[in-house]
Design a protein around this motif. Structure first.
Motif, PDB file in Angstrom:
ATOM      1  N   ILE A 144       0.832  -1.209   0.000  1.00 11.04           N
ATOM      2  CA  ILE A 144       0.000   0.000   0.000  1.00 11.04           C
ATOM      3  C   ILE A 144       0.862   1.253   0.000  1.00 11.04           C
ATOM      4  CG2 ILE A 144      -1.654   1.356   1.344  1.00 11.04           C
ATOM      5  CD1 ILE A 144      -2.837  -1.258   2.352  1.00 11.04           C
ATOM      6  N   SER A 145       1.853   1.283   0.891  1.00 14.07           N
ATOM      7  CA  SER A 145       2.714   2.464   0.969  1.00 14.07           C
ATOM      8  C   SER A 145       3.568   2.602  -0.286  1.00 14.07           C
ATOM      9  CB  SER A 145       3.606   2.391   2.212  1.00 14.07           C
ATOM     10  OG  SER A 145       4.502   1.300   2.137  1.00 14.07           O
ATOM     11  N   TYR A 146       4.017   1.480  -0.831  1.00 16.17           N
ATOM     12  CA  TYR A 146       4.807   1.531  -2.058  1.00 16.17           C
ATOM     13  C   TYR A 146       3.957   2.061  -3.219  1.00 16.17           C
ATOM     14  CZ  TYR A 146       7.958   0.078  -5.801  1.00 16.17           C
ATOM     15  OH  TYR A 146       8.781   0.065  -6.907  1.00 16.17           O
ATOM     16  N   GLY A 147       2.662   1.689  -3.226  1.00 18.55           N
ATOM     17  CA  GLY A 147       1.767   2.177  -4.268  1.00 18.55           C
ATOM     18  C   GLY A 147       1.606   3.687  -4.225  1.00 18.55           C
ATOM     19  N   VAL A 148       1.543   4.255  -3.003  1.00 14.33           N
ATOM     20  CA  VAL A 148       1.473   5.709  -2.867  1.00 14.33           C
ATOM     21  C   VAL A 148       2.757   6.342  -3.380  1.00 14.33           C
ATOM     22  CG1 VAL A 148       1.319   7.619  -1.222  1.00 14.33           C
ATOM     23  CG2 VAL A 148      -0.129   5.601  -0.934  1.00 14.33           C
ATOM     24  N   LYS A 149       3.868   5.702  -3.085  1.00 12.84           N
ATOM     25  CA  LYS A 149       5.175   6.239  -3.473  1.00 12.84           C
ATOM     26  C   LYS A 149       5.319   6.343  -4.989  1.00 12.84           C
ATOM     27  CE  LYS A 149      10.110   5.124  -3.167  1.00 12.84           C
ATOM     28  NZ  LYS A 149      11.099   4.169  -2.623  1.00 12.84           N
ATOM     29  N   VAL A 150       4.902   5.303  -5.715  1.00  9.54           N
ATOM     30  CA  VAL A 150       5.079   5.280  -7.175  1.00  9.54           C
ATOM     31  C   VAL A 150       3.836   5.739  -7.921  1.00  9.54           C
ATOM     32  CG1 VAL A 150       6.773   3.420  -6.995  1.00  9.54           C
ATOM     33  CG2 VAL A 150       4.370   2.842  -7.321  1.00  9.54           C
ATOM     34  N   GLY A 151       2.779   6.143  -7.193  1.00  9.58           N
ATOM     35  CA  GLY A 151       1.560   6.608  -7.842  1.00  9.58           C
ATOM     36  C   GLY A 151       0.799   5.518  -8.545  1.00  9.58           C
ATOM     37  N   ALA A 152       0.714   4.340  -7.921  1.00  9.12           N
ATOM     38  CA  ALA A 152       0.064   3.194  -8.558  1.00  9.12           C
ATOM     39  C   ALA A 152      -1.387   3.016  -8.150  1.00  9.12           C
ATOM     40  CB  ALA A 152       0.838   1.909  -8.230  1.00  9.12           C
ATOM     41  N   HIS A 153      -1.851   3.785  -7.164  1.00  9.63           N
ATOM     42  CA  HIS A 153      -3.240   3.648  -6.722  1.00  9.63           C
ATOM     43  C   HIS A 153      -4.183   4.330  -7.705  1.00  9.63           C
ATOM     44  CE1 HIS A 153      -2.454   1.750  -2.889  1.00  9.63           C
ATOM     45  NE2 HIS A 153      -1.516   2.642  -2.629  1.00  9.63           N
ATOM     46  N   ILE A 154      -5.373   3.770  -7.818  1.00 12.18           N
ATOM     47  CA  ILE A 154      -6.389   4.319  -8.709  1.00 12.18           C
ATOM     48  C   ILE A 154      -7.306   5.233  -7.906  1.00 12.18           C
ATOM     49  CG2 ILE A 154      -8.330   3.772 -10.219  1.00 12.18           C
ATOM     50  CD1 ILE A 154      -6.971   1.115 -10.816  1.00 12.18           C
ATOM     51  N   GLY A 155      -7.547   6.423  -8.406  1.00  7.31           N
ATOM     52  CA  GLY A 155      -8.410   7.368  -7.714  1.00  7.31           C
ATOM     53  C   GLY A 155      -9.564   7.809  -8.595  1.00  7.31           C
ATOM     54  N   VAL A 156     -10.659   8.218  -7.977  1.00 11.41           N
ATOM     55  CA  VAL A 156     -11.810   8.756  -8.705  1.00 11.41           C
ATOM     56  C   VAL A 156     -11.600  10.267  -8.837  1.00 11.41           C
ATOM     57  CG1 VAL A 156     -14.315   8.988  -8.734  1.00 11.41           C
ATOM     58  CG2 VAL A 156     -13.261   6.952  -7.712  1.00 11.41           C
ATOM     59  N   ASP A 157     -11.149  10.687  -9.996  1.00 13.58           N
ATOM     60  CA  ASP A 157     -10.752  12.082 -10.182  1.00 13.58           C
ATOM     61  C   ASP A 157     -11.544  12.779 -11.287  1.00 13.58           C
ATOM     62  OD1 ASP A 157      -9.731  10.652 -12.244  1.00 13.58           O
ATOM     63  OD2 ASP A 157      -7.693  11.448 -12.139  1.00 13.58           O
ATOM     64  N   ALA A 158     -12.728  12.265 -11.609  1.00 12.62           N
ATOM     65  CA  ALA A 158     -13.520  12.861 -12.694  1.00 12.62           C
ATOM     66  C   ALA A 158     -13.880  14.306 -12.389  1.00 12.62           C
ATOM     67  CB  ALA A 158     -14.787  12.039 -12.924  1.00 12.62           C
ATOM     68  N   VAL A 159     -14.205  14.592 -11.118  1.00 12.89           N
ATOM     69  CA  VAL A 159     -14.561  15.964 -10.738  1.00 12.89           C
ATOM     70  C   VAL A 159     -13.314  16.819 -10.553  1.00 12.89           C
ATOM     71  CG1 VAL A 159     -15.680  17.375  -8.979  1.00 12.89           C
ATOM     72  CG2 VAL A 159     -16.700  15.192  -9.651  1.00 12.89           C
ATOM     73  N   VAL A 160     -12.284  16.233  -9.947  1.00 14.14           N
ATOM     74  CA  VAL A 160     -11.053  16.980  -9.657  1.00 14.14           C
ATOM     75  C   VAL A 160     -10.410  17.499 -10.934  1.00 14.14           C
ATOM     76  CG1 VAL A 160      -8.755  16.841  -8.622  1.00 14.14           C
ATOM     77  CG2 VAL A 160     -10.686  15.672  -7.542  1.00 14.14           C
ATOM     78  N   ARG A 161     -10.507  16.715 -12.019  1.00 17.96           N
ATOM     79  CA  ARG A 161      -9.899  17.129 -13.285  1.00 17.96           C
ATOM     80  C   ARG A 161     -10.527  18.402 -13.845  1.00 17.96           C
ATOM     81  NH1 ARG A 161      -6.710  13.523 -16.174  1.00 17.96           N
ATOM     82  NH2 ARG A 161      -6.387  11.499 -15.168  1.00 17.96           N
TER      83      ARG A 161
END
Length: 215
Positions: free
Chosen positions: A59-76
């Motif tokens: 989990i922490s490694y995923g945050v480090k390399v940006g591997a997690h998937i996020g819901v960013d439809a609104v943020v974009r």
């Protein structure tokens, strides 16, 4: 620089070791069960815990390399400054969650340690046993010399360690957002990755779409 490189290699090495260990244990167990009608009595327990460790450290490694998937439809749709503010709020909520889990993990591990619970099948590694003085076996490590099963506080320790690493990663992200180095959290983009696998530049696709829209 050398410390950061060593830390990255160590983290990747631990994850690789856990993945290889799980794969080999499952393979050997299947061969023994279906080929020789036998098995390793502690293999299933070790495999389950190794997979849990892999997830907790990953989990922490995923945050480090940006591997997690996020819901960013609104943020974009937001401007860079609003993206940064929303990202800061998201990281603060993640840190709150990590704090709650770490507190719960500490209470849980403290109770398990005080009771002296041990795993059902997994023995304490012989190398570990050889390094522990006899008078510290139970008083410090909660290992029963007559039945030296692996203490549960050690087996479940990565629950606390994993979220401590995750907290560190989120603090690093928060620092970059507060200093303006990042405008948003770095997340995996499945669409962009899929285009990249096909040898297509996502930026050129966006540019072509804009050209068609202007026509």
């Amino acid at each position: 620089m050398m410390v950061a490189k060593f830390g990255r290699q160590l983290e990747e090495g631990v994850l690789s070791f856990l993945l290889v260990t799980m794969t080999l244990l499952v393979f050997v167990e299947v061969v023994l069960r279906f080929g020789f009608n036998t098995g390793i009595h502690w293999a299933q327990e070790v495999t389950l815990h190794a997979s849990a460790w892999f997830v907790l450290f990953g989990i922490s490694y995923g945050v480090k390399v940006g591997a997690h998937i996020g819901v960013d439809a609104v943020v974009r749709l937001l401007n860079p400054e609003m993206k940064r503010l929303f990202s800061i709020a998201s990281v603060l909520l993640c840190l709150l969650y990590c704090g709650l889990i770490m507190f719960g993990a500490w209470v849980y591990l403290a109770k398990v340690y005080s009771i002296g619970l041990a795993m059902e099948d997994t023995p304490t590694p012989s190398i570990f046993m050889a390094l522990i003085p006899e008078d510290m076996m139970w008083d410090v490590f909660k290992i029963d010399e007559e039945e030296p099963l692996l203490p549960m506080w050690i087996a479940h320790g990565p629950l606390l360690i994993g979220f401590m690493l995750l907290t560190l990663r989120f603090l690093e992200v928060l620092k970059k957002l507060l200093t303006g180095e990042w405008n948003e959290m770095h997340m995996a983009d499945e669409g962009k990755d899929a285009l990249k696998e096909q040898g297509i530049d996502s930026n050129s696709v966006k540019l072509n779409d804009d050209v068609e829209a202007n026509k």
